[in-house]
Structure formats: C-alpha cells, structure tokens
Design a protein around this motif. Structure first.
Motif, PDB file in Angstrom:
ATOM      1  N   PRO A  69      10.623   6.923   2.440  1.00 12.69           N
ATOM      2  CA  PRO A  69      10.132   8.220   2.911  1.00 12.69           C
ATOM      3  C   PRO A  69      10.410   9.358   1.929  1.00 12.69           C
ATOM      4  O   PRO A  69       9.758  10.395   1.968  1.00 12.69           O
ATOM      5  N   GLN A  70      11.405   9.140   1.043  1.00  6.66           N
ATOM      6  CA  GLN A  70      11.721  10.160   0.039  1.00  6.66           C
ATOM      7  C   GLN A  70      10.702  10.171  -1.100  1.00  6.66           C
ATOM      8  O   GLN A  70      10.746  11.038  -1.974  1.00  6.66           O
ATOM      9  N   SER A  74       0.838  -1.199   0.000  1.00  5.03           N
ATOM     10  CA  SER A  74       0.000   0.000   0.000  1.00  5.03           C
ATOM     11  C   SER A  74       0.875   1.251   0.000  1.00  5.03           C
ATOM     12  O   SER A  74       2.051   1.203   0.368  1.00  5.03           O
ATOM     13  N   ASP A  75       0.297   2.385  -0.405  1.00  2.00           N
ATOM     14  CA  ASP A  75       1.051   3.644  -0.367  1.00  2.00           C
ATOM     15  C   ASP A  75       1.515   3.956   1.054  1.00  2.00           C
ATOM     16  O   ASP A  75       2.641   4.418   1.267  1.00  2.00           O
ATOM     17  N   GLU A  76       0.653   3.678   2.025  1.00  3.95           N
ATOM     18  CA  GLU A  76       1.002   3.943   3.422  1.00  3.95           C
ATOM     19  C   GLU A  76       2.227   3.143   3.847  1.00  3.95           C
ATOM     20  O   GLU A  76       3.153   3.665   4.473  1.00  3.95           O
ATOM     21  N   ARG A 128       4.910   2.850  -9.356  1.00  4.73           N
ATOM     22  CA  ARG A 128       5.687   3.593  -8.360  1.00  4.73           C
ATOM     23  C   ARG A 128       7.157   3.183  -8.488  1.00  4.73           C
ATOM     24  O   ARG A 128       7.514   2.053  -8.153  1.00  4.73           O
ATOM     25  N   ILE A 129       7.957   4.091  -8.997  1.00  2.00           N
ATOM     26  CA  ILE A 129       9.358   3.796  -9.332  1.00  2.00           C
ATOM     27  C   ILE A 129      10.288   4.356  -8.259  1.00  2.00           C
ATOM     28  O   ILE A 129      10.170   5.525  -7.874  1.00  2.00           O
ATOM     29  N   VAL A 130      11.197   3.489  -7.799  1.00  2.05           N
ATOM     30  CA  VAL A 130      12.175   3.891  -6.781  1.00  2.05           C
ATOM     31  C   VAL A 130      13.557   3.343  -7.143  1.00  2.05           C
ATOM     32  O   VAL A 130      13.671   2.421  -7.953  1.00  2.05           O
ATOM     33  N   PRO A 131      14.630   3.888  -6.558  1.00  5.90           N
ATOM     34  CA  PRO A 131      15.956   3.292  -6.759  1.00  5.90           C
ATOM     35  C   PRO A 131      15.986   1.854  -6.223  1.00  5.90           C
ATOM     36  O   PRO A 131      15.256   1.512  -5.296  1.00  5.90           O
ATOM     37  N   GLN A 132      16.841   1.068  -6.808  1.00  9.66           N
ATOM     38  CA  GLN A 132      16.996  -0.320  -6.346  1.00  9.66           C
ATOM     39  C   GLN A 132      17.396  -0.347  -4.879  1.00  9.66           C
ATOM     40  O   GLN A 132      18.359   0.306  -4.491  1.00  9.66           O
TER      41      GLN A 132
END
Length: 220
Positions: A202-203, A193-195, A213-217
C-alpha cells in the motif's frame, strides 16, 4: 536426456558414504543441492568439497540438504575424504554418492548414453561434463542448474545467494535484481497486476520504468 528448470529431478537409489539412499525419500520436504564431480582425487574438486563442508551450517539454516556425486566407488570417496580433510581442514559432512556404473551421471544428462557402464579406466577429461550443480525444491523439481568447467572452482557463496533468491521468490510474488543480496530491494513479479500489488504494497513502489516496480524485500 536433457534436464531443464522445472523438470522433476530424477529419482535414484545409490550407495553413499553415509549408507544407501533413495534420493527423493532422502530429500523429504527439504530443498536439495546435488553437485557432481568427474573423478575422485582431482585438485579443484578436492577444494570444492572442503569449501562445502565448511559452509554446511549455512545450508542447514536454509533447510537445504547437500549431496555430492562422483563417478567412482564409495570406497574411493572415503579415502578421498582424508585428503580433503588434510588439504582443506574439513572433510565432507554430507553424503558423497558413488556412481561407478555412470548411471546417475547419465540419468541427469551429464554423460551421453554411449559413455559405457563403468568408471574404471575413465579419466577426468572423459567425464569433464560431470560438473553440474542442481538446486532442487521441496516439490522435487529442478529450480536451477549451473555447469562449470573442470578448471574453475565453483563459488558456493553464489549458490547460497541463489538459494536465498529461490526461497524468497517461492514465498512471495517477487523477483530479485542482478547482484541482489539478502535484505536488498526486490522487484514485484510481472505476473502481479498493479491493482493486486497495491494490496500487498500500500506504500507503493519505485518505478524507474513502467515495467519495473521496486519494493523493499518482504519478510516472513
């Protein structure tokens, strides 16, 4: 029997070029790759076995045990190894499993039950479906299955990339996008979930669409 992803990899006992093994016991707590061949002394398979021998250090780094399987006796495998060394500059440095009675090929769904009980007299074309790669997790479950025709040599760099993705997604709640390579951005799994995601990231994240939803590895 048709095997699917998340099925338990069937256990078996067999003779190999490195002695007799019980497959699950031999795997232990490691990941595993079982890749199969329709017959010894075939041209494409000769090149593949040499390629894997040269890449063994990469599999070792990932705690992955490799085993080849061909539906011929172990003595033939040992003679074939010399050809592989001459052609490719490296002979198999991992177990080659003998399957002269076709038991393992049938157990893994690569040959029908009606295929008989001996490799003797069978041609590569008779066994052309024995061309699979099975990636197996430490839980002994099948994580991926890739099937190739006899005329297309397998890309073992892709197998390593696949293992990198499987191992990363086993440790973190992420998925890897198309053509992903080690170190590139990943996707937060849809089950998160987004939560929950905000606690881990947190960034925040990039979201070109609400469902991506894309994040660094992640590391570690």
């Amino acid at each position: 029997m048709t095997l699917q992803i998340n099925d338990t990899a069937p256990d078996f006992e067999a003779d190999t070029t490195e002695g007799r093994i019980r497959f699950h016991e031999w795997l232990g707590s490691s990941w595993g790759v079982l890749f199969s061949h329709p017959k010894d002394f075939t041209p494409v398979c000769t090149t593949e076995l040499g390629v894997v021998a040269k890449l063994k250090g990469e599999f070792d780094k990932r705690d992955v045990k490799i085993a080849g399987l061909s539906v011929d006796p172990v003595d033939d495998h040992k003679r074939w190894a010399e050809d592989i060394r001459e052609v490719m500059g490296a002979a198999p440095n991992y177990p080659m499993i003998g399957d002269p009675e076709l038991k393992i090929a049938k157990l893994y769904g690569m040959l029908p039950a009606t295929a008989g009980d001996t490799a003797q007299g069978r041609t590569p074309a008779d066994n052309q479906t024995v061309r699979n790669v099975f990636v197996i997790g430490p839980d002994k479950r099948i994580k991926a299955i890739i099937a190739y025709p006899m005329t297309t040599g397998r890309n073992f760099d892709e197998v390593l990339r696949l293992i990198d993705s499987l191992q990363l997604t086993a440790r973190h709640k992420v998925a890897t996008p198309g053509n992903w390579k080690q170190g590139e951005d990943v996707i937060i799994a849809g089950s998160v979930s987004d939560e929950e995601a905000r606690k881990t990231y947190p960034q925040g994240w990039k979201s070109p669409k609400p469902y991506i939803r894309i994040v660094p590895q992640p590391t570690g």
